[in-house]
Each structure stands twice: as C-alpha cells, then as structure tokens.
Write a protein that holds these residues in place. Sequence first.
Motif: not given
Length: 521
Positions: A38-40, A58-60, A68-70, A74-77
């Motif tokens: 995610r940082a990359a 990034l979503a993956r 659940d939070d991730h 992912a949905e936001r991404v």
Amino acid sequence: MRETARDDVRNGTREDVRDDVRGQIDALVAVGRPAEARAAARTALADDGPEAGLFLALARAHLAEDDDDHDDAAERVFREGLDAFPDDIGLLAGYAELCTHSDSMDRPGRHARGPVLLARLREIAPESAELKRAESAGSSVSTNARNSASVNRVQSFDAARAFAEAPTPRAAADHAAQWAAAAPRDLRLAVLAETTAALAATGRTWLRLLLCRGVEYRFVTGVVVAVLIVLRITVLPAIPYGMAAGVGLLLGLPFLGLRRLLRAARERAADRIAASVSASVSEAAPRAEAGDGAEASDGADAGGDAEARGDAEAAVGGDRPGAPELPPVPRLTRREYAFAGAGLALLFAVGGTAYAASLEYPRYDIVAHDTFRGLQGFELREEFDPFRAVSDGELNDSTARVYAAADAAPDAAAEYLVAVTTGDFHEMRESFVDDDGLFPAVTDQDGVVHESWQAETGPHGAWMRCLRYTEAGTGTPRATCVWGDKGSIGMVLFTAADKNHEAVEETARSVGTAFLRPAAD
C-alpha cells in the motif's frame, strides 16, 4: 521525427516503470506484505498521478488484509479509480469481485452493486478473462491469504490439473517452470512450479496419487473405518472401537507428508517472489537513467529505436511460451460433490446400523424349574423382588426362587438363590453391572465381604461380576454373581466353601444357562 521518437521513448519508459511498480505491489501482496504494498502504491500515485493499474493494485493490497475496515478502504479506492477511469476493465472486475464476495446481510448496498458492475463488464468486455473471473467470484475460493485453507486448495487444484493435462509428471513440472519464469511475480504460478517440481521427483508417486485422488482415498478410508464399526456393532463385539479409530489415523498419516511438502513449496515460492521484487527494485534506477539518456540523445533515430525495442522484446520473449491465465478454483468440483454425497450416505448407513443395533436386544425365555439339581424350589417374588429398579416397560418376564433340600429345616440355609428377568435392556452397559446398581449390594448386616471381582463372560456372553462373603446369620461361605446383557438380567447366590474364581464363575454360568435359553425365532 526525432521529437516523435523521443516522446515514444519517454512514454515507453514511463509505462515500463509503472508496470514495474504494479508488479512490485502485487508481489508484495503475494508474499504477505500488504502494508508495504500500500505504501508503494500511494507513493507511485503521488509521484506519477492517477493510473488505473495502480488503483487496482492499491485496492488489492487492502483486500489482502481480509478485514472489514480494509474492505471499506478498498471500496473507496475502487470508486476513486472508477471516477477517473470509468471503463477500466480491471477496476470494474475487481470491484465486482469485492461486491460479490460481501455479505448481503452485513453490507447489503455493496452486495447489490455487484450485478450492476457485472452488467457493465458484459457490455464493454463480454469475452474478457476479467468478466469470467468476476462472475465466478461467488463460487470460487480466494487466493489472497498466503497460508489460508483457500491457498492450500488452490495449490492442490492447480498441481492436480497440471499433472492430469501433462503426458508425464516431469513434463508438468517443466511447463509450470516455464510459466513461472514468464511471470516471475505471479505467486500462484510460482507455487505451481515449486509444487510440481517437488512432486515430480523420483519416489513421489504415492504423494502424487494422494494429491490427484485425495477425495477417493479419503472415501476409501471412510469405507474401511465404517466397515470396522459395523462389524463391531453387529457380529464382532470383541473388537474395540479404538481399532477402527487407529486404522483411520494410520490411513490418514500419508497426508501429513503431502501437507509438509505443499507447505515447503509455498515457502520456496514466496522466497522466489521476494527475490524477484528485490531484483526489480535494484534494476529500476538504471533503467530509468537509460530512458533519460535515450530522451537526451540527439543521434537517436526513430527507426533505430523501434528496431532496438523489437530486439529487446525478442530477447525477453524468445521461444519460451507465455504464462497462461489460470482458471478460478471452484469451491467444490462435481467429483467432490459426488463423493461428499456418497460420504453422507455412508455416514447415514453407519449411523442407522448403530441405532438399529442399539435398539436390538437378544430374546430369551425363562425356564423356571420346580426342582433343580435335586433341590426343591420355592418362589420368592412376594417376599423378595430384586427387580424393583427395572421399569415395567422394559421387563417382559421374571422369576426369583430359592432351592433347598426337600427335608431341610425351615431355618436352614438355601443352597441356591436364582433371580432372572428378561426384557428390552438395549441401554445396558458393562458399567451398569460393575457399579452395583442391578441388585442390592451385600451390606454388613448380610455378611462380611471378602473379595469382589469383574468376572469373565456370564451366561450367553453377558457381562458379569462376582463376590465372596460369609453370611451373617449362619456363617455360611457364600458366592454371588450378577450378570446383564441387552436382553436379560440375572443373579445367582450359592454356597461356595472352597471354590476359586474360576469355579465360582463356572457355577454361575451353568446356573444362568439352565434358567435362560435363547428364544425360538
């Protein structure tokens, strides 16, 4: 012409760098380092601007956390990426998979968006691999978690499929190695290569059989255990249930070796991917510098650049086949459904047999002798009922008698006391005989107990327990044995001056068989 060539080189270099970054992100996710991935991805988006592949990567990286939070992140991404690239097939497919996998009760809105996204995919890419993967998301297993049960299933499914389609195990391993080399950051292909290479080695035929025919092997193991259990229930009660359990464990041991081999293959594949990521990072800077040099070169020729790129592509590709698109792994195959159904049928058959056997009990007839071994019999039921603890619903028939010499004094000790009952005692267990619950125990008022022991089988194979005591009123040495099986309960008390255990048990068995006989069919 020269400006056009420089633009082509610049764009090609930028695209190569982005491809490299996306590959690194996917590889970091594959080896279980989603935070670094995610940082990359965020760094690449900040440096190079929006790009559909980076949004998908990034979503993956969020989805790999299985949280659940991730999932929300992912949905936001996905939504941010689709705002910028509304028709990108990868983003649409990835978002559709997320929505399809989501719980319809916990996330009803997200789950409802799945069909809409799939409809859009069918519209713009009806024959794409992304659409097929998204459509099978609800019926296939996830490959995100590195050591999850799903990854174990994917590994076994891919390897079994490779061995089934190749002419020899060695050919399957060679093909998998070529595919992994063509896609060095694909963990699934790396795992397949390591697994097939390990299983194709000499002496691994049995492990390959377990991998490819594990369902059948488990079913055969279940059949063997089921047969042992049925034999124990029906015709061989002397066989302990532990034997069936031991055979099942023994037959299951080969799977431990296969599991260890598969785990080691996954670890080697993860190391291979990590090494590929490290090599990519070290090569990224020189490649970018080479791109800048090509842009600054005044002597570059567009045709020469095109020729050089063609040579490079040929060098990379060579004659090696490209990596195939591995199909989604079904949660259950038709073969597994069939054997699962057969296993359930076997389970019901064993359960039904056990239940029927538990309700079945041997039938006996009571032979109430008026005289026995030259002694006169007297009925005791009105004065002494040893079967008070037996419910009327279980009891069929009973007798309780004492036997003494015909000319014996009224207060003389009886030679035998025999009490027998028949009925439905299908819940009878050996412990019921041993815990003194069948008949009243001998107390201090009755006499002094010298010893008590668990005897060998009683009449007609019943469980039996015996004891020796001295009668309080007369000082007569006595022995008494009680027995029980699923169709009878009995007790015999007799004089036993110098009899050892074997003699006491034999007397009890002979008396019991004289008063009980198997009922005629």
